[in-house]
Design an enzyme around this catalytic site. Structure first.
Site, PDB file in Angstrom:
ATOM      1  N   SER A  67       0.847  -1.236  -0.075  1.00 27.28           N
ATOM      2  CA  SER A  67      -0.036   0.146   0.013  1.00 27.28           C
ATOM      3  C   SER A  67       0.918   1.010   0.141  1.00 27.28           C
ATOM      4  CB  SER A  67      -1.085  -0.058   1.281  1.00 27.28           C
ATOM      5  OG  SER A  67      -1.867   0.958   1.146  1.00 27.28           O
ATOM      6  N   ASP A 179      -5.237  -4.053  -2.759  1.00 24.89           N
ATOM      7  CA  ASP A 179      -4.380  -3.677  -1.959  1.00 24.89           C
ATOM      8  C   ASP A 179      -3.593  -4.778  -1.136  1.00 24.89           C
ATOM      9  OD1 ASP A 179      -3.584  -2.875   0.633  1.00 24.89           O
ATOM     10  OD2 ASP A 179      -5.119  -1.364   0.914  1.00 24.89           O
TER      11      ASP A 179
END
Length: 286
Positions: A67, A179
């Site tokens: 991320s 993610d």
């Protein structure tokens, strides 16, 4: 894919016992891996961590990121100075990195984040990084953890940062990626196979505090964070040192406190120097 260069660090320097300023030469030949976690705009604290390590002559030989940690790791791996990373961080407000793009999968696109990467390092490829780099993403169709070690950096960082339901998935090599924090928010696991003998992990969510949700967005973020945090407790056990900035009082999507975030990252890393020194002083296992 090229072979990674496993470079040895001959000398590093650490504070002498009993003094804050003087530095003592400390021979180190261990290869160091540094894992940078997710954390939304709290990821600006990674800049402070990197600065503290630099100030004490600790340079990672391998980097991994999930991320926002993938964003920071990518810039650093390609030689973007910490000072420049701060400048880039100032422009990472939610409005500047988010673009409305309604689809059946999400409300927004994070392509503006990719443009920030392109502006700093161009169409660089992961395998060409100055410091060997791994970017973590999740195959949202299969649940697999995907460790990206080659291919263009910008799409890989976008995939690793694509929060489900918020940002559209990124398609790479026929996979629908999202993610990286879903599968490994503090990406320790790739570093050993890359060649790291000692692993330092930066967990930005170690002291996270939950609050009663005010709306559906809060509820979804709480659910997402709780699941990630429970997994992280297990995943970080393989790290030799865990750096844990205190970020619970910083809003998730606010960059206005950039200097305070950087300062807290610096403080936490500096506080960990003793543990890092101890780990690096241990004989390598045969």
């Amino acid at each position: 894919m090229r072979n990674d260069s496993l470079r040895a660090v001959n000398v590093k320097r650490f504070p002498q016992s009993g003094t804050n300023e003087s530095m003592a030469a400390f021979p180190v030949k261990k290869r160091i891996g540094l894992a940078l976690s997710g954390g939304a705009t709290r990821g600006l604290a990674h800049i402070g961590v990197l600065k503290a390590l630099e100030d004490h002559h600790i340079k990672p030989d391998f980097l991994s990121g999930s991320s926002i940690g993938a964003f920071a790791a990518a810039l650093y791996a390609f030689g973007v100075p910490v000072k420049e990373m701060r400048r880039v961080g100032q422009n990472m407000t939610p409005l500047k990195v988010t673009k409305l793009k309604l689809s059946r999968y999400a409300l927004f696109s994070n392509e503006e984040l990719g443009k920030l990467i392109l502006a700093e390092i161009g169409k660089a490829r992961i395998e060409d990084a100055k410091i060997p780099l791994a970017i973590i993403a999740t195959d949202i169709g299969t649940g697999e953890k995907i460790v990206l070690r080659r291919g263009e950096v910008a799409p890989a960082v976008m995939a690793s940062s694509a929060t489900p339901g918020i940002y559209t998935p990124i398609h790479i090599d026929g996979r629908m990626l999202m993610d990286g924090g879903i599968v490994e928010d503090v990406p320790v696991s790739p570093l050993r196979s890359m060649g790291a003998e000692s692993v330092i992990a930066v967990n930005l969510s170690a002291e996270r505090k939950y609050k009663t949700p005010d709306d559906i967005i809060d509820l979804l973020f709480n659910a997402f964070d709780i699941a990630i945090d429970e997994n992280t407790k297990v995943q970080v056990r393989d790290a030799d040192v865990i750096i844990e900035p205190r970020l619970s009082d910083f809003p998730r999507m606010d960059t206005s406190q950039i200097d305070a975030l950087i300062a807290e990252g610096y403080r936490a890393a500096k506080e960990s120097l003793g543990r890092i020194r101890t780990v690096l002083a241990r004989p390598s296992s045969s």
